[in-house]
Write a protein that holds these residues in place. Structure first.
Motif, PDB file in Angstrom:
ATOM      1  N   PHE A 139       0.858  -1.184   0.000  1.00 25.75           N
ATOM      2  CA  PHE A 139       0.000   0.000   0.000  1.00 25.75           C
ATOM      3  C   PHE A 139       0.892   1.231   0.000  1.00 25.75           C
ATOM      4  N   LEU A 140       0.715   2.072  -1.026  1.00 29.71           N
ATOM      5  CA  LEU A 140       1.479   3.311  -1.151  1.00 29.71           C
ATOM      6  C   LEU A 140       0.504   4.475  -1.262  1.00 29.71           C
ATOM      7  N   LEU A 149      -1.568  -1.614  -4.188  1.00 34.98           N
ATOM      8  CA  LEU A 149      -2.556  -0.537  -4.186  1.00 34.98           C
ATOM      9  C   LEU A 149      -1.829   0.788  -3.991  1.00 34.98           C
ATOM     10  N   ILE A 150      -1.942   1.671  -4.992  1.00 39.09           N
ATOM     11  CA  ILE A 150      -1.272   2.972  -4.959  1.00 39.09           C
ATOM     12  C   ILE A 150      -2.314   4.069  -5.092  1.00 39.09           C
ATOM     13  N   VAL A 151      -2.244   5.053  -4.204  1.00 35.13           N
ATOM     14  CA  VAL A 151      -3.112   6.227  -4.271  1.00 35.13           C
ATOM     15  C   VAL A 151      -2.216   7.460  -4.263  1.00 35.13           C
ATOM     16  N   ALA A 157      -2.732  -5.153  -9.483  1.00 28.67           N
ATOM     17  CA  ALA A 157      -2.202  -3.843  -9.107  1.00 28.67           C
ATOM     18  C   ALA A 157      -3.238  -2.796  -9.464  1.00 28.67           C
ATOM     19  N   GLU A 158      -3.559  -1.932  -8.501  1.00 30.21           N
ATOM     20  CA  GLU A 158      -4.516  -0.857  -8.713  1.00 30.21           C
ATOM     21  C   GLU A 158      -3.833   0.475  -8.397  1.00 30.21           C
ATOM     22  N   VAL A 159      -3.949   1.424  -9.334  1.00 31.81           N
ATOM     23  CA  VAL A 159      -3.307   2.728  -9.169  1.00 31.81           C
ATOM     24  C   VAL A 159      -4.360   3.809  -9.375  1.00 31.81           C
TER      25      VAL A 159
END
Length: 433
Positions: free
Chosen positions: A155-156, A186-188, A216-218
């Motif tokens: 998580f980022l 997961l990147i936000v 991977a979700e960005v």
């Protein structure tokens, strides 16, 4: 005829494991509901490839309980990183994170960089709105299984107006096929932030086969910039399945840099959802296939925002009996005026038995747009080989030079020197088999 789906774990066991890991109730229910969906949904339909014939039964065992915290790098990983005082790194070994480090100056700016299992416990308010919002469990059996069984992960979170100058890195290591391996990234990136994230998927030596079913979700907020670089070099005993998705808001940008260097069968989709006006996606993919590998790689951009732009470049080299299906899909929705989508797919075959198929697809529902594609599949140009040989270069060396020249437009465009060198080394290794 209906085929009964045998799930890799029972719902009660999954619920017990989630609770033993200290996960919040909302995540436990999310996992159990996704497992139920997996029993109802079909496998994804791949272009010109029958994934239902693949052996997708080896997901490994479910981990119960939290792993022991460790701050020592596995020996097989230590040689891949240069851990300086200002570096940030997460290492997942099989089913759990074993090393986590965030540079103090980034923590002081509010950056969060930790394994996803820790993040759901400590930062649930940030994680919950985004987890499985881009790669949805209800899409197919594999996305549902991933939502049920993911482990470790990353998580980022980058706060508003924070620019991260040094790449953040993670390494995902498989060296035990008995454990489940399904990291979720997961990147936000919040408004007007910027960050570069780099990950590596590597294999050790182990007995048996395993399926990596990852995601991977960005999420790129307004004006934010994210560079996502990933290299997969898993061994021939590993089937690699991964969905990469980004959702990009107004004037945000995502750059994908993907090296597909696996030795086993692989399926990947790299998709950008350009929701915002002025949003941008740039995807660069290189792949090398050998032996009897079956590869299916899709790069896709869907334009919703006005004046949104997408660029896709894929270059693949196939040796021996390898088969590759390379798909490029540009979809411009109604209302996405002034959008511009361009794509190029090229496949180079080094053997008469190798197979490559490049499929450029444009789906346009708006008039005031630009879109274009180029695709080619062919053998090594013998005139180039003969020219180099006439200058005293051996045939083997000449073929290598032509191949490196073929891949260079993608490799040379990678702004990370360390990743460039790693990709070059992996290409040389695969072509030297």
């Amino acid at each position: 005829m209906t085929t009964q789906t045998v799930l890799p774990v029972e719902p009660d066991n999954l619920r017990t494991a989630s609770q033993a890991n200290g996960e919040p109730a909302w995540l436990t229910e999310s996992r159990v509901n996704a497992l139920r969906l997996a029993g109802e949904l079909e496998l994804p339909k791949l272009e010109k490839m029958k994934i239902e014939r693949w052996d997708l039964s080896n997901f490994g065992s479910l981990r119960t309980g939290r792993p022991e915290a460790k701050q020592e790098l596995p020996e097989s990983v230590a040689q891949l990183v240069d851990l300086k005082d200002n570096s940030s790194l997460i290492v997942q070994r099989n089913s759990a994170a074993v090393f986590t480090r965030l540079a103090p100056e980034l923590a002081a700016k509010g950056v969060i960089f930790t394994d996803l299992e820790t993040a759901v416990r400590e930062h649930g308010d940030l994680v919950k709105p985004y987890l499985h919002a881009a790669v949805k469990p209800e899409e197919n059996r594999l996305t549902a299984l991933h939502a049920a069984l993911w482990n470790g992960g990353v998580f980022l979170y980058v706060p508003k107006n924070v620019e991260v100058d040094v790449p953040l890195q993670s390494i995902f290591l498989i060296d035990d096929a008995s454990e489940g391996f399904a990291p979720h990234v997961l990147i936000v990136a919040d408004t007007n932030s910027s960050v570069t994230y780099v990950d590596n998927y590597i294999s050790g030596q182990y007995d048996g086969k395993i399926v990596h079913n990852g995601a991977a979700e960005v999420f790129v907020k307004a004006g934010a910039k994210v560079q996502f670089a990933t290299v997969h070099h898993l061994n021939e005993q590993t089937t690699d399945l991964i969905n990469r998705r980004s959702v990009v808001d107004n004037d945000g940008s995502i750059e994908w840099i993907v090296g597909e260097m696996n030795a086993g069968d692989s399926v990947s989709e790299t998709l950008s959802l350009l929701k915002g006006n002025g949003s941008v996606s740039d995807a660069k993919v290189i792949a090398v296939g050998a032996a009897a590998q079956k590869l299916n790689y899709t790069t896709k951009a869907i334009h919703f925002g006005k004046s949104s732009e997408s660029q896709m470049i894929t270059r693949a080299v196939m040796r021996e009996q390898a088969t590759a299906i390379i798909n490029g899909i540009t979809k411009i929705e109604k209302g996405a005026t002034k959008a511009n989508g361009q794509q190029t797919e090229r496949v180079l075959m080094l053997s008469p038995k190798a197979r490559g198929d490049a499929n450029p697809i444009l789906l346009i529902d708006e008039d005031d747009v630009q879109a274009g594609h180029a695709a080619s599949v062919g053998q090594v140009n013998q005139e180039q080989i003969y020219y180099l040989m006439s200058r005293g270069i051996s045939r083997e060396q000449a073929e290598r030079l032509v191949i490196y020249g073929f891949l260079a437009p993608v490799v040379s465009d990678i702004p990370l020197e360390q990743l460039q060198q790693q990709l070059q080394s992996l290409v040389e290794r695969k072509l030297g088999q």
